[in-house]
Scaffold this motif. Structure first.
Motif, PDB file in Angstrom:
ATOM      1  N   UNK A  87     -66.478  30.282  45.331  1.00  0.00           N
ATOM      2  CA  UNK A  87     -66.622  31.383  45.858  1.00  0.00           C
ATOM      3  C   UNK A  87     -67.805  31.697  46.824  1.00  0.00           C
ATOM      4  N   UNK A  88     -67.512  32.517  47.850  1.00  0.00           N
ATOM      5  CA  UNK A  88     -68.632  32.622  48.857  1.00  0.00           C
ATOM      6  C   UNK A  88     -68.855  34.137  48.494  1.00  0.00           C
ATOM      7  N   UNK A  89     -70.414  34.198  48.428  1.00  0.00           N
ATOM      8  CA  UNK A  89     -70.572  35.733  48.073  1.00  0.00           C
ATOM      9  C   UNK A  89     -71.882  35.982  48.773  1.00  0.00           C
ATOM     10  N   UNK A  90     -72.062  37.249  49.053  1.00  0.00           N
ATOM     11  CA  UNK A  90     -73.370  37.621  50.045  1.00  0.00           C
ATOM     12  C   UNK A  90     -74.065  38.850  48.968  1.00  0.00           C
ATOM     13  N   UNK A  91     -75.162  38.696  48.944  1.00  0.00           N
ATOM     14  CA  UNK A  91     -76.082  39.516  48.081  1.00  0.00           C
ATOM     15  C   UNK A  91     -76.513  40.737  49.268  1.00  0.00           C
ATOM     16  N   UNK A  92     -76.389  41.877  49.452  1.00  0.00           N
ATOM     17  CA  UNK A  92     -76.789  42.482  50.420  1.00  0.00           C
ATOM     18  C   UNK A  92     -77.619  43.569  49.942  1.00  0.00           C
ATOM     19  N   UNK A  93     -78.661  44.009  50.619  1.00  0.00           N
ATOM     20  CA  UNK A  93     -79.536  45.003  50.224  1.00  0.00           C
ATOM     21  C   UNK A  93     -80.780  45.269  51.220  1.00  0.00           C
ATOM     22  N   UNK A  94     -81.442  46.288  51.297  1.00  0.00           N
ATOM     23  CA  UNK A  94     -82.573  46.802  52.234  1.00  0.00           C
ATOM     24  C   UNK A  94     -83.692  46.026  51.745  1.00  0.00           C
TER      25      UNK A  94
END
Lengths: 248, 438
Positions: free
Chosen positions: A51-58
């Motif tokens: 799986x390819x996952x991105x962790x997004x956040x400020x």
């Protein structure tokens, strides 16, 4: 066209649903002076192999902390991190290094290439620590650099290359050891938007063709368009997990 | 991580910082050179002392005299020690000495004063009666001819001491028997010699009117050789077979003093090596004899010089200590500078031991190169000292092989020890803080 991709993706994820990263109630508290700062307050999520996952956040959401914990660069306050069936939080320094050698590749925001090495030597560098012979590691490094499209820059030093080229060297270096999991910390943070897209395409393509699990931390929500999954963090908590976010 | 890779990475890291590496190596070279030169002077001093003592006689020789020796430490009465009493040295004792472990040869001898006459010239000679069979082993160096053979009949063979030929003079005019160029007029092959023990055969004194005794006989002697001055103290004596001398004694009791048939004045004991000397000497002393050796004197002297050597070494050591601190400083600086790099290689999977190993290898390189350069400098300095400055001062600088090898190993060891703490620090660096460092 889009549908076809989605069906193919769904089929792929159903056939091998092996969980490779499992995060359970992960907490990390920093003590700043006399105040406790909760960087992560109870994170739960899991990733399947490939799986390819991105962790997004400020900024300040705890995303970098999460990546550092998963890579074993620092220890959690509580909770479990199970990667490739191993409890990362229970390992000591030497075990962590061995674990990183065997399972993890790392892509940095600021590339972190060795300035006095050529591109080829930089890519071959991680293999030195595995005791590989010079001929063998140079061959592997050359193949890796060719697959990121840098066959013309083998002998260039980092200072003689553009940011995008340097990050490609960084990608090649992360993948040359054939890790199961690749962690990327803001891989496009130091690049302009056009180069960013190229680099993102490259990372994701290689991860897909080689069936690598990729976890990428970014502040840019648009990056989710390149990945299968997006974990949104805010103030140390998961606010949303989007599946099948891929648009490109 | 292979050793080859470790060496090449460490070498590369040193090359990256050429000036700093150069300065650190320079410090190490100066430290090594100072310690090597200081120690070499100490060794030279010992060597010179040894040569001086070797001039006194062979270092493996023990002289045993026919009076007893009491160790003052073994007696409660401090007055007793000075009372040396006569003890017997005879053939039986010679056999006993021969059985002491470490003894190679034993030779009894007696000494007597006589006059050697050749034509109008005469010379006083100190005759040493030796056991001709074993004399060869006692370091008599011949200038010409040979040593006397064991006596068989009434022909007496002499081997002259080094100065005897120059000492001939006319007893009436007291003119020395040398020609205008300083060469002796008496020579071994052309002159004939006569030996006597009665001075009245040489000097014509007024008769004091006391009871007169018959004059001592004149003996025809064959001079078969002469000693060379290379033999040290031995070169002063004229040699004769001890049995022949004893026979002469029986006929000249009135004019020869200090002799007694069957007893010896002195016994020479030759040891197999210089290491045996002290033990053998102690053994002989404990048998109640006064035994002396050049080796004992040499050892006492060298014992004293060892303190000077230590002082010299300590002075040199200060420079090496400063250099070692220099290495530590360089390596610490290097760690602060390369904090980020250390973090990266940790993330890339470099093991803890390898990180420490890299830094230790760098230190060892500095030590090795510094030691080797320092050794080169030492040889140059030593050469200059020996040829230009101290040629006449009686001091020498000697660098034996073990010193040069030891110096390089030592400087490498010192460098490794200095590198240990920095290497430990590098190893313990947290990967995360290291990566974040700028």
């Amino acid at each position: 066209m889009e549908q076809a991709y989605e069906i193919a993706g769904a089929a792929a994820s159903t056939t091998k649903k092996e969980i490779i990263i499992d995060i359970r109630d992960l907490k990390k508290t920093y003590r700043v002076g006399s105040v406790n700062v909760h960087a992560l307050s109870g994170i739960n999520f899991s990733l399947n192999r490939g799986e390819i996952c991105c962790v997004v956040g400020r900024s300040g959401s705890g995303k970098s902390t999460l990546l550092n914990l998963m890579a074993g660069l620092e220890g959690p306050t509580s909770g479990e991190i199970v990667i490739a069936r191993q409890h990362v939080e229970k390992m000591n320094q030497s075990e962590l290094i061995l674990f990183r050698q065997q399972h993890v590749g790392f892509i940095f925001q600021s590339f972190n290439l060795m300035p006095y090495y050529t591109a080829l030597e930089n890519v071959a560098f991680p293999l030195v620590f595995r005791g590989m012979s010079k001929r063998k590691r140079m061959k592997l490094a050359r193949e890796m650099l060719c697959s990121v499209g840098l066959e013309t820059h083998l002998k260039h030093k980092p200072t003689q290359m553009s940011g995008g080229q340097q990050q490609r060297v960084g990608i090649a270096r992360a993948l040359v050891t054939n890790p199961e999991i690749v962690f990327a910390d803001e891989p496009t943070g130091n690049l302009d938007s056009k180069t960013s897209d190229e680099v993102m395409n490259l990372i994701c393509d290689i991860a897909r063709t080689q069936n690598k699990t990729l976890v990428m931390v970014t502040h840019d929500p648009n990056m989710a368009a390149f990945t299968d999954k997006a974990v949104h963090l805010l103030d140390g908590q998961v606010v949303k997990i989007d599946e099948n976010t891929r648009e490109i | 991580m292979s050793i080859k890779d470790m060496l090449s990475i460490a070498a590369m890291n040193l090359r990256r910082r050429k000036l700093r590496t150069f300065l650190t190596v320079l410090g190490m070279a100066i430290g090594t050179a100072s310690i090597v030169v200081m120690v070499s002077l100490g060794i030279g001093m010992q060597e010179v002392t040894k040569e001086i003592f070797e001039g006194y006689g062979s270092l493996t020789l023990i002289n045993v005299y026919n009076y007893s020796y009491q160790d003052p430490s073994q007696t409660s009465n401090s007055m007793v020690w000075s009372s040396g009493s006569e003890v017997t040295l005879d053939a039986k004792k010679v056999d006993e000495f021969k059985r002491i472990p470490g003894v190679q040869a034993v030779m009894p001898l007696v000494q007597v004063y006589g006059y050697l006459k050749s034509g109008q010239y005469v010379s006083g000679i100190q005759i040493m009666g030796v056991d001709a069979a074993s004399a060869e082993q006692f370091g008599f160096v011949l200038d010409q001819g040979r040593l006397p053979n064991t006596s068989t009949g009434s022909n007496y063979e002499l081997t002259l001491g080094n100065y005897v030929l120059y000492n001939f003079y006319n007893p009436k005019t007291y003119r020395q028997a040398v020609d205008n160029e300083g060469n002796p007029r008496v020579s071994l092959d052309k002159s004939r010699f006569q030996l006597t023990f009665d001075h009245r055969n040489i000097y014509e004194y007024e008769d004091y009117g006391g009871e007169s005794t018959p004059k001592g006989k004149m003996y025809k002697v064959n001079v078969v050789g002469a000693l060379s001055q290379e033999g040290g103290m031995n070169a002063y004596y004229t040699l004769m077979d001890i049995n022949a001398l004893n026979r002469l004694y029986r006929e000249n009791k009135d004019n020869m003093y200090g002799l007694e048939t069957g007893k010896y004045q002195e016994v020479w004991v030759k040891c197999e090596s210089t290491d045996d000397v002290v033990a053998v000497q102690e053994k002989i002393n404990s048998m109640g004899y006064a035994a002396y050796s050049v080796q004992e004197g040499l050892q006492t002297q060298q014992e004293m010089q060892r303190q000077t050597q230590m002082l010299l070494g300590a002075i040199g050591g200060v420079a090496l200590l400063v250099a070692a601190i220099g290495i530590m400083n360089t390596m610490m600086m290097s760690i602060y500078e390369r904090t980020k790099e250390i973090g990266i290689i940790k993330v890339l999977g470099c093991r803890m031991g390898n990180i420490a190993g890299l830094f230790l290898t760098e230190s060892a390189f500095i030590g090795l190169i510094g030691g080797a350069v320092g050794l080169g400098v030492s040889y140059a300095l030593s050469y200059v000292l020996n040829t230009q400055i101290m040629e006449t001062a009686g001091i020498r600088s000697i660098i034996p092989l073990y010193l040069s090898l030891g110096a390089v190993v030592f400087s490498m060891g010192v460098a490794l020890i200095s590198g240990m703490y920095p290497a430990f620090r590098a190893m313990r660096l947290s990967a995360l803080t290291a990566i974040r460092a700028e």
